[in-house]
Design a protein around this motif. Structure first.
Motif, PDB file in Angstrom:
ATOM      1  N   GLU A 237      63.830  52.857  25.892  1.00 40.58           N
ATOM      2  CA  GLU A 237      63.317  54.153  25.467  1.00 40.58           C
ATOM      3  C   GLU A 237      64.429  55.181  25.317  1.00 40.58           C
ATOM      4  O   GLU A 237      64.312  56.144  24.552  1.00 40.58           O
ATOM      5  N   SER A 238      65.530  54.974  26.024  1.00 39.50           N
ATOM      6  CA  SER A 238      66.649  55.918  25.973  1.00 39.50           C
ATOM      7  C   SER A 238      67.260  56.007  24.579  1.00 39.50           C
ATOM      8  O   SER A 238      67.975  56.962  24.267  1.00 39.50           O
ATOM      9  N   GLU A 239      66.992  55.012  23.728  1.00 39.66           N
ATOM     10  CA  GLU A 239      67.523  55.040  22.366  1.00 39.66           C
ATOM     11  C   GLU A 239      66.784  56.035  21.474  1.00 39.66           C
ATOM     12  O   GLU A 239      67.271  56.382  20.390  1.00 39.66           O
ATOM     13  N   LEU A 240      65.614  56.484  21.920  1.00 44.54           N
ATOM     14  CA  LEU A 240      64.848  57.446  21.120  1.00 44.54           C
ATOM     15  C   LEU A 240      65.447  58.838  21.280  1.00 44.54           C
ATOM     16  O   LEU A 240      65.542  59.366  22.384  1.00 44.54           O
ATOM     17  N   ALA A 241      65.834  59.428  20.165  1.00 46.01           N
ATOM     18  CA  ALA A 241      66.385  60.783  20.223  1.00 46.01           C
ATOM     19  C   ALA A 241      65.295  61.773  20.630  1.00 46.01           C
ATOM     20  O   ALA A 241      65.544  62.779  21.285  1.00 46.01           O
ATOM     21  N   GLU A 243      60.629  61.614  20.651  1.00 48.15           N
ATOM     22  CA  GLU A 243      59.502  60.822  20.155  1.00 48.15           C
ATOM     23  C   GLU A 243      58.975  61.327  18.821  1.00 48.15           C
ATOM     24  O   GLU A 243      58.772  60.544  17.889  1.00 48.15           O
ATOM     25  N   GLU A 244      58.757  62.610  18.700  1.00 47.63           N
ATOM     26  CA  GLU A 244      58.208  63.128  17.445  1.00 47.63           C
ATOM     27  C   GLU A 244      59.199  62.971  16.307  1.00 47.63           C
ATOM     28  O   GLU A 244      58.825  62.685  15.165  1.00 47.63           O
ATOM     29  N   THR A 245      60.498  63.177  16.617  1.00 47.29           N
ATOM     30  CA  THR A 245      61.524  62.985  15.588  1.00 47.29           C
ATOM     31  C   THR A 245      61.536  61.530  15.127  1.00 47.29           C
ATOM     32  O   THR A 245      61.626  61.246  13.923  1.00 47.29           O
ATOM     33  N   ALA A 246      61.443  60.604  16.102  1.00 51.13           N
ATOM     34  CA  ALA A 246      61.443  59.187  15.759  1.00 51.13           C
ATOM     35  C   ALA A 246      60.237  58.835  14.899  1.00 51.13           C
ATOM     36  O   ALA A 246      60.356  58.128  13.887  1.00 51.13           O
ATOM     37  N   ARG A 247      59.061  59.346  15.278  1.00 50.20           N
ATOM     38  CA  ARG A 247      57.862  59.058  14.508  1.00 50.20           C
ATOM     39  C   ARG A 247      57.979  59.580  13.072  1.00 50.20           C
ATOM     40  O   ARG A 247      57.579  58.907  12.118  1.00 50.20           O
ATOM     41  N   ASP A 248      58.539  60.772  12.924  1.00 49.58           N
ATOM     42  CA  ASP A 248      58.730  61.328  11.578  1.00 49.58           C
ATOM     43  C   ASP A 248      59.697  60.472  10.775  1.00 49.58           C
ATOM     44  O   ASP A 248      59.499  60.245   9.568  1.00 49.58           O
ATOM     45  N   ARG A 281      56.617  52.335  17.973  1.00 51.08           N
ATOM     46  CA  ARG A 281      56.735  53.087  19.224  1.00 51.08           C
ATOM     47  C   ARG A 281      56.561  52.174  20.425  1.00 51.08           C
ATOM     48  O   ARG A 281      57.235  52.348  21.448  1.00 51.08           O
ATOM     49  N   GLU A 282      55.684  51.195  20.311  1.00 51.00           N
ATOM     50  CA  GLU A 282      55.432  50.283  21.426  1.00 51.00           C
ATOM     51  C   GLU A 282      56.619  49.371  21.727  1.00 51.00           C
ATOM     52  O   GLU A 282      56.671  48.754  22.786  1.00 51.00           O
ATOM     53  N   MET A 283      57.572  49.299  20.791  1.00 51.48           N
ATOM     54  CA  MET A 283      58.758  48.487  21.031  1.00 51.48           C
ATOM     55  C   MET A 283      59.688  49.124  22.062  1.00 51.48           C
ATOM     56  O   MET A 283      60.535  48.448  22.648  1.00 51.48           O
ATOM     57  N   TYR A 284      59.547  50.432  22.282  1.00 50.45           N
ATOM     58  CA  TYR A 284      60.450  51.149  23.181  1.00 50.45           C
ATOM     59  C   TYR A 284      59.782  51.341  24.539  1.00 50.45           C
ATOM     60  O   TYR A 284      58.667  51.868  24.614  1.00 50.45           O
ATOM     61  N   ILE A 285      60.458  50.921  25.585  1.00 46.58           N
ATOM     62  CA  ILE A 285      59.885  51.034  26.918  1.00 46.58           C
ATOM     63  C   ILE A 285      60.871  51.715  27.860  1.00 46.58           C
ATOM     64  O   ILE A 285      62.091  51.709  27.638  1.00 46.58           O
ATOM     65  N   SER A 286      60.331  52.288  28.919  1.00 48.37           N
ATOM     66  CA  SER A 286      61.146  53.041  29.866  1.00 48.37           C
ATOM     67  C   SER A 286      62.007  52.127  30.723  1.00 48.37           C
ATOM     68  O   SER A 286      61.775  50.913  30.794  1.00 48.37           O
ATOM     69  N   GLU A 287      62.982  52.728  31.401  1.00 44.83           N
ATOM     70  CA  GLU A 287      63.852  51.959  32.297  1.00 44.83           C
ATOM     71  C   GLU A 287      63.030  51.324  33.416  1.00 44.83           C
ATOM     72  O   GLU A 287      63.283  50.186  33.821  1.00 44.83           O
ATOM     73  N   GLU A 288      62.028  52.065  33.897  1.00 50.32           N
ATOM     74  CA  GLU A 288      61.170  51.526  34.951  1.00 50.32           C
ATOM     75  C   GLU A 288      60.387  50.321  34.441  1.00 50.32           C
ATOM     76  O   GLU A 288      60.210  49.324  35.160  1.00 50.32           O
TER      77      GLU A 288
END
Length: 322
Positions: A237-241, A243-248, A281-288
């Motif tokens: 998930e840390s690769e996402l700058a 969330e809304e920017t990524a979705r756009d 979006r589901e491809m990105y997951i948190s460190e936890e």
């Protein structure tokens, strides 16, 4: 069993898709070795209702030990390997059925369609007389192919001479490299010429064919060809700058790949775009979540090996230092 259309790449369901409602399964895979299980992991993880039939002759089960499958530096016994791949297909959401498939034939047995908008489909009958229907079938059994004879395609089998007799066998070049055949909805992952000679090559071909099934499913749902291919990977998930920017960005990228001559209604195209954005979006997951999945993976592997999940080189090192 199929109960409704799955939103592309998600577990969300509706009850409006005639394809899914018309059949017991989206995909039936005949063969539960590395080829069939690999295909099933991809189709199952995508959200296609998949059944894997496993009870035929297996070349791998005739081996004494498996030493050249990547990830097992000391090799792995065949029984443990089968336990792992069967556990994997079930974890991916597939039904694993220990039954020998006797026949695959057009749905209805006479070539008629199961439902007006569903496509032809197939009936898959096991040796004990049980029958399920599926929109698509993947042949993944290296030995045989006789179960496909009811499909009545002369190009599927070739004759050869043996000990003075004329015999018939499945043509290993019948399918193209992506597994597609001349019969709508039928794929062949095995037997394939020069591919199913090693377990790891068979698994790779199964994955290739599984992705072909997903691509064709997406095309049938209306995705333009440039957007029909599917990639299955997990990213931090840390690769996402943002969330809304990524979705756009994903929406913009989707729109840029829609061909000018696309004739889909704007509303349907928007639905597909939003489903695709959600899938990404589901491809990105948190460190936890990464840590939790890593722990789960170790535990599942440990269960098959009969050891504690915290045992191994790292644990041994820690124990030695005490």
């Amino acid at each position: 069993m199929a109960d409704a259309e799955r939103s592309e790449g998600t577990a969300t369901t509706t009850a409006t898709d005639p394809e899914t409602a018309a059949f017991d399964y989206d995909v039936a895979i005949v063969g539960g070795g590395p080829t069939g299980c690999s295909a099933g992991v991809f189709t199952g993880r995508y959200g296609l209702d998949t059944v894997v039939f496993d009870r035929g002759r297996s070349s791998l089960q005739r081996c004494a030990y498996l030493e050249n499958y990547l990830g097992f530096p000391g090799g792995v016994d065949v029984e443990t390997f089968y336990g792992l791949i069967h556990d994997h297909v079930e974890a991916a959401g597939c039904d694993l059925v220990p039954a020998l498939v006797e026949a695959v034939e057009p749905a209805g047995g006479d070539g008629t369609e199961t439902a007006d908008a569903a496509g032809p489909g197939f009936e898959v009958t096991t040796q004990d007389g049980e029958t399920v229907t599926a929109r698509r079938v993947v042949a993944a059994a290296r030995y045989g192919g006789d179960f496909l004879e009811p499909l009545d395609d002369d190009e599927m089998f070739v004759t050869y001479e043996y000990d003075g007799e004329t015999r018939t066998k499945f043509d290993r070049d019948y399918a193209d490299i992506e597994g597609r055949t001349a019969i709508d909805g039928l794929y062949v992952a095995a037997p394939v010429s020069e591919v199913n000679v090693q377990a790891i090559m068979s698994a790779g071909q199964g994955a290739r064919v599984g992705r072909s099934v997903i691509t064709d499913h997406r095309l049938e749902r209306g995705y333009p060809e440039a957007l029909a291919h599917h990639w299955d990977w997990i990213r931090p998930e840390s690769e996402l700058a943002g969330e809304e920017t990524a979705r756009d960005d994903w929406r913009e990228r989707f729109d840029s790949r829609v061909p000018d001559d696309c004739d889909l209604a704007e509303e349907r195209l928007r639905e597909l775009r939003e489903a695709d954005v959600e899938r990404q979006r589901e491809m990105y997951i948190s460190e936890e979540a990464v840590e939790a999945r890593a722990e789960r993976g170790r535990e599942r592997l440990a269960d098959h090996l009969g050891v504690a999940a915290d045992s191994g080189p790292a644990a041994d090192s820690a124990s030695d230092s005490e």
